[in-house]
Design an enzyme around this catalytic site. Structure first.
Site, PDB file in Angstrom:
ATOM      1  N   THR A  82       0.834  -1.196   0.000  1.00  0.00           N
ATOM      2  CA  THR A  82       0.000   0.000   0.000  1.00  0.00           C
ATOM      3  C   THR A  82       0.868   1.246   0.000  1.00  0.00           C
ATOM      4  O   THR A  82       2.000   1.233   0.486  1.00  0.00           O
ATOM      5  CB  THR A  82      -0.912   0.044   1.226  1.00  0.00           C
ATOM      6  N   GLU A 133      -6.892  -2.876  -1.221  1.00  0.00           N
ATOM      7  CA  GLU A 133      -7.382  -4.079  -0.539  1.00  0.00           C
ATOM      8  C   GLU A 133      -8.562  -4.743  -1.245  1.00  0.00           C
ATOM      9  O   GLU A 133      -9.019  -5.810  -0.810  1.00  0.00           O
ATOM     10  CB  GLU A 133      -7.783  -3.716   0.899  1.00  0.00           C
ATOM     11  N   LYS A 170     -14.333  18.753  11.347  1.00  0.00           N
ATOM     12  CA  LYS A 170     -15.406  19.023  12.297  1.00  0.00           C
ATOM     13  C   LYS A 170     -15.312  20.477  12.743  1.00  0.00           C
ATOM     14  O   LYS A 170     -14.395  20.864  13.472  1.00  0.00           O
ATOM     15  CB  LYS A 170     -15.327  18.084  13.493  1.00  0.00           C
ATOM     16  N   TRP A 186     -19.952  18.392  10.717  1.00  0.00           N
ATOM     17  CA  TRP A 186     -19.024  17.797   9.767  1.00  0.00           C
ATOM     18  C   TRP A 186     -19.036  18.565   8.455  1.00  0.00           C
ATOM     19  O   TRP A 186     -20.088  18.842   7.885  1.00  0.00           O
ATOM     20  CB  TRP A 186     -19.389  16.340   9.504  1.00  0.00           C
TER      21      TRP A 186
END
Length: 537
Positions: A175, A322, A434, A439
């Site tokens: 990754t 993945e 936030k 959000w």
């Protein structure tokens, strides 16, 4: 029994398209039959070298016919292909080669200096085979065992590929995350064949637009070291389409190949698409027959609009290292004839993550793993199941357990699904901002600002704020002759009024920069940006 092995992908193209071409830059033209013969030679060479089943063999090359051959002959023999991310630092490359226990390395001459630098640290590499476009062996302090072409030529072009357990590991790669050391992701033959079939079915299903079909000419513009080039070389081979491999990416070569080889299907990240569009406009290259899947990061609506105006059939896809990787594709339900102009309301759909491909169970869940409503508004983490998802990280049980918490693979992405099944990514869990308890999606702010005249690139991060807790910071690469900060503020206000942005997005601070940090595969590196720019107020 008929095990699902990568060798089975060759039956149909050899029977139906054996003389179809596979091309490397403007240097070499081979037929499918010839490439398959070279695959046989590669496996025969591994047998003579007494390579064991499961032994890891690493490759460092540009996108080439050689890389495609390695995609097949290494796992078809029963060994494991390790694709080296050449954009990592030398120390990270050494770590991945050692961690994977690679015993053999195919390396292009361009990367010899890297291997020279880390050779003393490579504990398991016993043999190094040089790959070169010129055929000449460069001066090097390395002990090179052979050159790829002469290595292949020494062996017969027929090899008896054995049937073996389809759960044998076929590939491993690492990754490119921005935290900690790279993590090894691995796939079996069964998983790769199933991903090829499901993603291939999804790509070939539409009637006109956003599709790959047997008459297309395929060229990847995603590095072949990165998640099997999104798995599409396997799909292209199964379909027997003409394939073009561009080597090292350069706008001039990419446009030359698109024009001269009549390339019609590619995939890339937004930064590369932008680069190609700019170069095509400059050189007057017609891209009206080109279809492009865009992934790696969100496809900005402004970039998609520019591509569509140039005749490019671009659409988004979504997946992870993945997940092999394709999970969703943004294909329109009613695309109409390919020559028609798309209505404006289709633009947002083309730029969302899309709908799940066959066999993917995709859910939006809250912190307790409770599924959220598919109303386009209910937000949560995206979790998935499919028969090809990696079962974990190589020799990292703790991270593997976290990845599969609750029997679903956790993407760490936030999103919402509308009643028609289209997924919209709202943010990464670690990137959402936030502000005063509300959000704010960095992705949605980026999308709003990308449409402002003069904005070339934009990245939004959260920065600490003594009053609001956090506040969005928009980093902008702009054309200063066109950009007006008041226009950016006005675009934000309009987006809030329309309900596409949370009201606290209006607290966004703007900062002009010369460049935006990217990861090794062209994604915006928000960890690096936070370290560089996000300081408390």
């Amino acid at each position: 029994m008929y095990p699902l092995l990568l060798k089975q992908l060759w039956h149909t193209p050899l029977a139906n398209a054996s003389e179809q071409e596979i091309i490397y830059r403007d240097r070499l033209r081979l037929s499918y039959r010839q490439v398959y013969e070279r695959i046989n030679q590669g496996s025969a060479a591994l047998a003579v070298a007494c390579v064991r089943q499961g032994e890891v063999i690493a490759v460092m090359d540009h996108d080439s016919h050689r890389y495609l051959e390695c995609y097949f002959f290494i796992p078809m023999y029963g060994a494991t292909l390790m694709t080296v991310n050449t954009k990592l630092t030398p120390a990270q490359i050494a770590y991945t080669l050692n961690h994977s226990r690679a015993s053999m390395l195919f390396v292009h001459a361009d990367f010899i200096p890297i291997i020279e630098e880390i050779r003393a640290a490579l504990h398991g590499i016993k043999k190094i085979i040089l790959m070169t476009d010129e055929g000449a062996i460069p001066q090097s302090s390395l002990s090179l065992d052979d050159e790829y072409e002469s290595w292949l030529a020494a062996y017969p072009n027929e090899f008896a590929f054995a049937d073996f357990d389809e759960h044998v590991r076929a590939t491993v790669f690492y990754t490119t995350g921005t935290t900690g050391v790279p993590k090894g992701v691995y796939y079996t033959h069964r998983q790769l064949v199933l991903h090829t079939l499901a993603a291939g079915m999804a790509l070939t299903a539409p009637a006109a637009r956003q599709r790959l079909h047997g008459g297309d000419v395929y060229m990847p513009v995603t590095p072949m070291f990165h998640v099997h080039a999104w798995g599409i070389p396997y799909i292209a081979t199964l379909l027997g389409v003409k394939q073009v491999y561009p080597g090292r990416y350069a706008p001039e070569m990419l446009l030359k190949l698109i024009r001269e080889e009549q390339v019609t299907f590619s995939h890339c990240v937004p930064t590369l698409l932008r680069m190609i569009l700019v170069a095509a406009q400059k050189d007057g290259v017609d891209l009206s027959d080109w279809k492009v899947v865009v992934g790696g990061s969100a496809l900005p609506q402004a970039l998609a609009k520019q591509a569509l105006a140039m005749g490019v059939d671009c659409f988004a896809g979504y997946g992870l290292s993945e997940t092999a990787p394709i999970l969703t594709l943004a294909q329109l339900s009613e695309a109409g004839d390919a020559s028609e102009t798309l209505p404006d309301d289709a633009l947002a759909t083309l730029c969302c993550a899309g709908r799940a491909i066959p066999l993917v169970d995709l859910q939006i869940v809250d912190e307790t793993m409770r599924p959220q409503m598919r109303d386009g508004q209910s937000n949560g983490e995206i979790v998935v199941r499919a028969p090809w998802l990696t079962q974990g990280y190589l020799e990292n049980p703790e991270a593997s357990t976290a990845l599969w918490h609750g029997d679903y693979l956790h993407t760490q992405d936030m999103g919402a699904i509308d009643p028609n099944g289209y997924l919209r990514i709202t943010d990464r869990l670690k990137d959402i901002i936030k502000v005063a308890g509300e959000w704010v999606s960095s992705v949605e702010v980026e999308n709003a600002l990308a449409s402002v005249e003069g904005v070339k690139e934009v990245a939004v991060i959260g920065m600490p704020d003594s009053r609001w807790g956090e506040r969005p910071l928009a980093l902008l690469v702009v054309d200063k002759t066109l950009f007006d900060a008041s226009a950016a503020q006005e675009q934000m206000r309009i987006s809030v009024e329309r309900g596409t942005l949370a009201k606290h997005a209006l607290l966004t601070h703007f900062k002009q920069v010369d460049a935006i940090a990217k990861t090794s595969v062209g994604k915006i590196d928000k960890k690096a940006l936070r370290a560089e720019h996000a300081t408390a107020n």
